[in-house]
Write a protein that holds these residues in place. Structure first.
Motif, PDB file in Angstrom:
ATOM      1  N   ARG A 121      40.042  52.399  46.086  1.00  0.00           N
ATOM      2  CA  ARG A 121      40.157  51.850  44.729  1.00  0.00           C
ATOM      3  C   ARG A 121      41.375  50.942  44.625  1.00  0.00           C
ATOM      4  O   ARG A 121      42.461  51.266  45.077  1.00  0.00           O
ATOM      5  N   LYS A 122      41.175  49.766  43.972  1.00  0.00           N
ATOM      6  CA  LYS A 122      42.247  48.789  43.798  1.00  0.00           C
ATOM      7  C   LYS A 122      42.572  48.610  42.326  1.00  0.00           C
ATOM      8  O   LYS A 122      41.663  48.593  41.487  1.00  0.00           O
ATOM      9  N   THR A 123      43.858  48.418  42.063  1.00  0.00           N
ATOM     10  CA  THR A 123      44.312  48.069  40.716  1.00  0.00           C
ATOM     11  C   THR A 123      45.113  46.784  40.806  1.00  0.00           C
ATOM     12  O   THR A 123      46.132  46.721  41.512  1.00  0.00           O
ATOM     13  N   LEU A 124      44.663  45.747  40.134  1.00  0.00           N
ATOM     14  CA  LEU A 124      45.321  44.447  40.192  1.00  0.00           C
ATOM     15  C   LEU A 124      46.683  44.503  39.504  1.00  0.00           C
ATOM     16  O   LEU A 124      46.803  44.951  38.366  1.00  0.00           O
ATOM     17  N   LEU A 125      47.715  44.028  40.206  1.00  0.00           N
ATOM     18  CA  LEU A 125      49.072  44.017  39.657  1.00  0.00           C
ATOM     19  C   LEU A 125      49.550  42.621  39.286  1.00  0.00           C
ATOM     20  O   LEU A 125      50.621  42.475  38.709  1.00  0.00           O
ATOM     21  N   THR A 126      48.764  41.612  39.610  1.00  0.00           N
ATOM     22  CA  THR A 126      49.171  40.227  39.328  1.00  0.00           C
ATOM     23  C   THR A 126      48.087  39.501  38.533  1.00  0.00           C
ATOM     24  O   THR A 126      47.661  38.405  38.914  1.00  0.00           O
ATOM     25  N   LEU A 127      47.668  40.145  37.454  1.00  0.00           N
ATOM     26  CA  LEU A 127      46.700  39.482  36.573  1.00  0.00           C
ATOM     27  C   LEU A 127      47.277  38.158  36.085  1.00  0.00           C
ATOM     28  O   LEU A 127      46.605  37.130  36.052  1.00  0.00           O
ATOM     29  N   GLU A 128      48.548  38.181  35.685  1.00  0.00           N
ATOM     30  CA  GLU A 128      49.265  36.951  35.364  1.00  0.00           C
ATOM     31  C   GLU A 128      49.861  36.409  36.661  1.00  0.00           C
ATOM     32  O   GLU A 128      50.847  36.921  37.169  1.00  0.00           O
ATOM     33  N   ASN A 129      49.215  35.392  37.193  1.00  0.00           N
ATOM     34  CA  ASN A 129      49.573  34.843  38.495  1.00  0.00           C
ATOM     35  C   ASN A 129      50.025  33.397  38.311  1.00  0.00           C
ATOM     36  O   ASN A 129      49.281  32.590  37.752  1.00  0.00           O
ATOM     37  N   PRO A 130      51.230  33.036  38.783  1.00  0.00           N
ATOM     38  CA  PRO A 130      51.683  31.656  38.581  1.00  0.00           C
ATOM     39  C   PRO A 130      50.896  30.619  39.373  1.00  0.00           C
ATOM     40  O   PRO A 130      51.003  29.424  39.117  1.00  0.00           O
ATOM     41  N   ASP A 160      40.842  38.762  46.804  1.00  0.00           N
ATOM     42  CA  ASP A 160      39.570  38.982  46.102  1.00  0.00           C
ATOM     43  C   ASP A 160      39.296  37.920  45.039  1.00  0.00           C
ATOM     44  O   ASP A 160      38.145  37.520  44.828  1.00  0.00           O
ATOM     45  N   ARG A 161      40.336  37.460  44.356  1.00  0.00           N
ATOM     46  CA  ARG A 161      40.138  36.491  43.269  1.00  0.00           C
ATOM     47  C   ARG A 161      40.183  35.056  43.754  1.00  0.00           C
ATOM     48  O   ARG A 161      39.598  34.161  43.147  1.00  0.00           O
ATOM     49  N   ASN A 162      40.923  34.807  44.822  1.00  0.00           N
ATOM     50  CA  ASN A 162      41.095  33.451  45.333  1.00  0.00           C
ATOM     51  C   ASN A 162      41.145  33.526  46.853  1.00  0.00           C
ATOM     52  O   ASN A 162      42.026  34.190  47.409  1.00  0.00           O
ATOM     53  N   ALA A 163      40.226  32.858  47.522  1.00  0.00           N
ATOM     54  CA  ALA A 163      40.103  32.988  48.974  1.00  0.00           C
ATOM     55  C   ALA A 163      41.357  32.524  49.705  1.00  0.00           C
ATOM     56  O   ALA A 163      41.682  33.040  50.777  1.00  0.00           O
ATOM     57  N   LYS A 164      42.069  31.538  49.148  1.00  0.00           N
ATOM     58  CA  LYS A 164      43.230  30.972  49.846  1.00  0.00           C
ATOM     59  C   LYS A 164      44.537  31.659  49.508  1.00  0.00           C
ATOM     60  O   LYS A 164      45.468  31.652  50.319  1.00  0.00           O
ATOM     61  N   ASN A 165      44.627  32.218  48.298  1.00  0.00           N
ATOM     62  CA  ASN A 165      45.907  32.754  47.841  1.00  0.00           C
ATOM     63  C   ASN A 165      45.743  34.211  47.393  1.00  0.00           C
ATOM     64  O   ASN A 165      44.963  34.497  46.489  1.00  0.00           O
ATOM     65  N   PRO A 166      46.481  35.128  48.002  1.00  0.00           N
ATOM     66  CA  PRO A 166      46.296  36.541  47.691  1.00  0.00           C
ATOM     67  C   PRO A 166      46.965  36.963  46.388  1.00  0.00           C
ATOM     68  O   PRO A 166      47.918  36.354  45.919  1.00  0.00           O
ATOM     69  N   ASP A 167      46.430  38.019  45.808  1.00  0.00           N
ATOM     70  CA  ASP A 167      47.052  38.739  44.704  1.00  0.00           C
ATOM     71  C   ASP A 167      47.675  40.017  45.264  1.00  0.00           C
ATOM     72  O   ASP A 167      47.515  40.356  46.444  1.00  0.00           O
ATOM     73  N   VAL A 168      48.347  40.762  44.373  1.00  0.00           N
ATOM     74  CA  VAL A 168      48.927  42.046  44.740  1.00  0.00           C
ATOM     75  C   VAL A 168      48.168  43.149  44.021  1.00  0.00           C
ATOM     76  O   VAL A 168      47.881  43.052  42.824  1.00  0.00           O
ATOM     77  N   TYR A 169      47.838  44.188  44.767  1.00  0.00           N
ATOM     78  CA  TYR A 169      47.078  45.318  44.227  1.00  0.00           C
ATOM     79  C   TYR A 169      47.783  46.629  44.589  1.00  0.00           C
ATOM     80  O   TYR A 169      48.506  46.712  45.588  1.00  0.00           O
ATOM     81  N   ARG A 170      47.538  47.628  43.786  1.00  0.00           N
ATOM     82  CA  ARG A 170      47.821  48.997  44.187  1.00  0.00           C
ATOM     83  C   ARG A 170      46.521  49.524  44.765  1.00  0.00           C
ATOM     84  O   ARG A 170      45.470  49.512  44.096  1.00  0.00           O
ATOM     85  N   LEU A 171      46.555  49.993  46.008  1.00  0.00           N
ATOM     86  CA  LEU A 171      45.344  50.348  46.746  1.00  0.00           C
ATOM     87  C   LEU A 171      45.412  51.807  47.175  1.00  0.00           C
ATOM     88  O   LEU A 171      46.364  52.213  47.848  1.00  0.00           O
ATOM     89  N   ASN A 172      44.396  52.582  46.805  1.00  0.00           N
ATOM     90  CA  ASN A 172      44.314  53.969  47.250  1.00  0.00           C
ATOM     91  C   ASN A 172      43.637  53.997  48.617  1.00  0.00           C
ATOM     92  O   ASN A 172      42.486  53.570  48.758  1.00  0.00           O
TER      93      ASN A 172
END
Length: 671
Positions: free
Chosen positions: A186-195, A169-181
């Motif tokens: 509903r999604k909760t972002l778990l990698t707001l701090e992403n290297p 959702d935040r970057n088309a090429k590189n995924p983040d991790v979410y908790r997804l119901n």
């Protein structure tokens, strides 16, 4: 009829005897071409956390759809009715709910790629279904310019409808991790701090993203770790493409970080790791013949690590050497493995400890002559029952051994391979077909009755041909030396490995040197044609499917998908050559420019809608052969891509292949 074969469950025996329960299967048939290449009865079977239900993909409407089987009631229910795509991945969210994604079982890229993707959820009774992310085609129809994907990553430890998921959702090429119901979306972002530039995330047993593998456009690999959800990311290492490296694999229940590394050694081994000191700790497991966990290209799998949810310890490691195996660290699971092996001899019996609160263990039992049967073993009752089979129509006595083989290449490098010999043959002066895998940077052939190489080879052996499956240099999984030994060696040492394998079989007296044919798809199709060019006197014929015939065109054509990926283009430039600087060198090892050297009959097979190896590659080779006065046998299937989806097209292809071989390699039926 819901299922292609109805399995009649019979009560299992006590563990004291541990004799597998019988299952009567109503679908006996001879081994026709269709038997080898139609869809399996069941695939990817998974046990629910409570051990009461099985989920699987099974044939329906010409595709593999999702089904659930109630083990107590002995009833199955089909949950999906897709006609344009297969359910290629699924998993249990909890005892009641599943998630799944779509794709194509026989065609990883091509015409139907747009029907794949997506993330869906459904209850096991078929109710409360939800589209969490649409397919590629549905997103296009909705006007999307960028496809927003999502994929299952892990189950949560607590009982809920949530999963840990990847999403771009935040970057088309590189995924983040979410908790997804999976009920609400509903999604909760778990990698707001992403290297940054992370391609692979590793979460701990609590679902917290705590390790990552990042890859930039030049395929430089950077590994990361953090001590907890709110901690800063710490860089563990940085490596160039094709350089030896260290990669995170998994976290134990106690937070131990497990890694795989080939630093200071040829083959990846599994270690525990101290991220504070950035140092290896204890060697967990190594194997003399194969890599564990590392895939050679900066990616890693789970290393075969098996954890026991009840003891919360590492229980064992599963691996795929020449034959599969298990290294158990837990005495009780080792003992059960021994008992299963005694009850089901001649097979590899794969299982893992059950979830907390369950006593049911799912056992997958298979061999090189048995496609695979799933059993459910009740630890409390000490009984085992047969559940479902992958291809029950095969009889083990009708198939042949998949024999591991090692031979030395001319430069001394050891090449692993498999050999199939026709049943009932004397094993001398046989006609040989070399079945060359695709990739080439892929390990495609494993011991077992697997699709592609092994299943094709059984089909050919049944019809009188010896078959060699070589894992030539550039094949990952067998050490750094073998893998990187293929760099810049396309058409050269990679091809010579195939020649040296043939020569070894000739020296052993197994093969008639005057009756050898090449066959392969994708890279294997390229190597087939280049073999006919490089050593034309060596081969009686060649069958090239989905073959690259002009390397420069393959790396620059806008009809294919390679040119649209910066990472893919860089990878191929490093592996075979840069088309902007080394065009002449690429043409020098491209079959389409050397068709006049080919002496043997050629069959060309292509998919009209292939976007990995576009049809233009086949058309160019066909025209070059015709100009040289050597008209090839030409097969093109409409609406098929990089692999044929329709069973009738696969059956037609292999039927015509067999006729071609019997014509040019000596009819097996008359031998």
């Amino acid at each position: 009829m819901l299922f292609p074969c109805l399995h009649r469950f019979v009560r299992g025996a006590l563990l004291a005897g541990l004799t597998a329960a019988a299952t009567q299967v109503v679908c006996a048939a001879p081994n026709s071409v269709e038997d080898f290449f139609k869809n399996p009865q069941y695939l990817g079977v998974k046990l629910s956390p409570n051990g009461q239900f099985l989920a699987a993909s099974a044939p329906g409407d010409g595709r593999m759809n999702l089904v659930v089987i109630d083990l107590k009631a002995r009833q199955g229910k089909r949950l999906t009715k897709f006609k344009d795509a297969d359910v290629v991945y699924f998993d249990w969210v909890n005892d009641n709910r599943l998630v799944f994604s779509l794709g194509s079982l026989h065609e990883p890229v091509g015409a139907r790629k747009r029907y794949g993707g997506g993330l869906f959820a459904v209850d096991r009774d078929g109710k409360d279904s939800r589209v969490l992310v649409p397919t590629v085609q549905a997103a296009i129809d909705a006007g999307a310019y960028v496809y927003r994907m999502s994929a299952f990553l892990a189950r949560t430890r607590e009982t809920s409808d949530d999963i840990i998921a990847l999403a771009n959702d935040r970057n088309a090429k590189n995924p983040d991790v979410y908790r997804l119901n999976t009920k609400t979306g509903r999604k909760t972002l778990l990698t707001l701090e992403n290297p940054g530039e992370v391609q692979q995330w590793i979460v701990d047993k609590d679902g917290v993203p705590r390790a990552a593998i990042a890859t930039d456009e030049k395929l430089k690999i950077t590994t990361w770790w953090r001590s907890g959800a709110d901690a800063k990311w710490v860089q563990l290492g940085q490596y160039d493409l094709f350089e030896k490296n260290l990669l995170p694999l998994a976290f134990g229940y106690d937070g131990t970080l497990y890694v795989t590394s080939n630093l200071g050694r040829d083959k990846y081994a599994i270690y525990t790791f101290d991220p504070e000191r950035k140092a290896l700790k204890d060697l967990v497991f190594e194997h003399p013949d194969i890599d564990l966990g590392g895939l050679g290209t900066g990616e890693a799998d789970d290393g075969g690590l098996i954890f026991d949810p009840k003891t919360r310890k590492l229980a064992g490691v599963r691996y795929d050497a020449d034959k599969p195996g298990m290294k158990w660290f837990d005495a009780s699971w080792s003992a059960l493995g021994t008992q299963l092996d005694q009850a089901l001899p001649g097979r590899f019996n794969a299982f893992r400890p059950p979830q907390e609160g369950s006593s049911q263990v799912l056992v997958f039992s298979y061999s090189d002559r048995h496609s695979g049967t799933w059993f459910v073993f009740d630890l409390a009752a000490k009984k085992i029952e047969e559940a479902v089979s992958m291809r029950s129509w095969f009889k083990e006595d009708d198939l042949v051994a998949m024999q591991p083989l090692r031979f030395k290449a001319r430069d001394g490098l050891e090449i692993p391979a498999y050999l199939f010999l026709p049943k009932g043959s004397a094993g001398k002066k046989l006609p040989l077909l070399v079945n060359i895998h695709g990739g080439p940077h892929a390990r495609a052939d494993y011991w077992g009755l697997q699709p592609w190489g092994a299943l094709e080879s059984q089909f050919l052996a049944q019809n009188g041909y010896a078959v060699l499956l070589p894992n030539f240099r550039m094949t990952p999984g067998f050490g750094h030396q073998l893998f990187t030994g293929g760099l810049r060696q396309i058409g050269k040492a990679m091809q010579e490995d195939i020649e040296d394998g043939i020569d070894e079989l000739v020296r052993r007296g197994l093969v008639d040197p005057h009756r050898v044919c090449l066959y392969g798809a994708s890279y294997g199709g390229y190597a087939t044609l280049w073999g006919l060019v490089k050593t034309p006197e060596k081969y009686r014929c060649g069958i090239a499917a989905l073959a690259v015939t002009d390397l420069e065109l393959q790396l620059t054509s806008t009809r294919g998908d390679t040119v649209y990926s910066d990472e893919g283009s860089y990878f191929w430039a490093k592996m075979v050559g840069d088309p902007s600087k080394e065009a002449e060198a690429l043409r020098a090892v491209s079959p389409a420019f050397h068709a006049d050297r080919i002496k043997a009959p050629v069959m060309l097979i292509f998919g009209e809608a292939d976007i990995r190896v576009p049809l233009e590659q086949g058309e160019k080779m066909k025209k070059a052969l015709e100009r040289a006065g050597k008209k090839p046998e030409w097969i093109v299937k409409e609406e098929e891509g990089h692999g044929f989806v329709k069973t009738e097209n696969r059956v037609d292809m292999y039927t015509r292949m067999l006729k071609f071989l019997d014509q040019h390699l000596a009819p097996a039926a008359s031998n």
